[in-house]
Design an enzyme around this catalytic site. Sequence first.
Site, short mmCIF file in Angstrom:
data_model
loop_
_atom_site.label_atom_id
_atom_site.label_comp_id
_atom_site.label_asym_id
_atom_site.label_seq_id
_atom_site.Cartn_x
_atom_site.Cartn_y
_atom_site.Cartn_z
N GLY A 133 0.82 -1.21 0.00
CA GLY A 133 0.00 0.00 0.00
C GLY A 133 0.86 1.26 0.00
N ASP A 151 0.99 -8.68 2.28
CA ASP A 151 -0.18 -7.94 1.76
C ASP A 151 -1.12 -8.93 1.10
OD1 ASP A 151 -1.84 -5.94 0.27
OD2 ASP A 151 -0.27 -4.58 0.93
N TYR A 180 -14.31 1.50 10.08
CA TYR A 180 -12.87 1.82 10.16
C TYR A 180 -12.54 2.36 11.55
CZ TYR A 180 -8.45 4.06 8.71
OH TYR A 180 -7.14 4.45 8.58
N TYR A 202 -2.56 -6.12 25.47
CA TYR A 202 -1.39 -7.01 25.33
C TYR A 202 -0.17 -6.41 26.04
CZ TYR A 202 -2.85 -10.90 22.40
OH TYR A 202 -3.43 -12.06 21.95
#
Length: 328
Positions: free
Chosen positions: A11, A32, A146, A160
Amino acid sequence: MKKTLITGAAGFLGSHLCDRFIAEGHHVIAMDNLITGDLKNIEHLFPLEHFEFHHHDVSTFVHLGGNLDYILHFASPASPIDYLKIPIETLKVGSLGTLNLLGLAKNKNARILVASTSEVYGDPLVHPQNEEYYGNVSPIGPRGVYDEAKRFMESITMAYHRHHGLDTRIVRIFNTYGSRMRLNDGRVVPAFMGQALRGEDLTVFGDGSQTRSFTYIDDQVEGIYRLLMSDYVEPINIGNPDETTILEFAQEIIKLTGTDQKIVYKPLPKDDPLQRQPDISRAKEILEWEPQVHRSEGLKKVFEYFKSLTPEELHRKEHRDFSHLNGK
Ligand code: UDP
């Protein structure tokens, strides 16, 4: 030699990060699924000994042999037009993709940097936006797929870090422009450049009074690199505070391209943020970073790039067909 996995490597941002990490002497593993990325962006790296490409969708389990030092998770559709066409993939890569890569980072004891966004602030009620602001996001609007995936990404990354002691970084990326942006992805910089070069009118959405602050790719990459190499785990805004209205921006592009295009007005898309400007105090203080490239200079460079496209590339209308994905 450090080994670095970059997702979304074909990208716009991912390919520039591949260039940077190769230049820094890393062994780069580029990954990707090529839904929105393009191999053309990284084909110049294929002959290199310390570059490898894996065609893989990180929303499914990610397996890599050997050791790994760094992961940069940049896989995601990134334009409002793409999220409308592939909403499920957008949600999956921000959530499941991030989960898989955090698991990989834990397994390899690698440091991971995840690409978050100014969209976590939604249509902001605080201006400029600093990292303390929680945002104003509609979970069910068109951008929700998004915005909420990226908010989840931040949340699980911090979990995490806190729960497993994982070495994590979160960058909040503001509008960035440069070479290798997809011409027809709907974002405003390629949209206006393409229209100017094809001799079409520039399409300003709404009355053009909404604002954005545009960051040149080299500045963005430098900020991300510094953040990865720092020991700071809270989110950091990387963006250029130089704010402009979209109408002024359209006029600037007409002037720069030396064309005599007109401006036409189209309806403002739903939930299009009315104003956006990063507060970069944190990046200045922690990373000693601030943008170096003025918009007039950056736009000149990116215009040269768009001018170098073939007439066929320039005149091709949206060429991505996502129908085979069918929400998978
Ligand atoms: N925009 C516009 N004309 C276009 C494409 C975009 O006026 O042809 C506007 C859009 O409504 C938004 C701004 O430009 O206010 C930036 O849009 P982009 O899709 O690049 O990014 P984002 O909205 O995610 O910041």
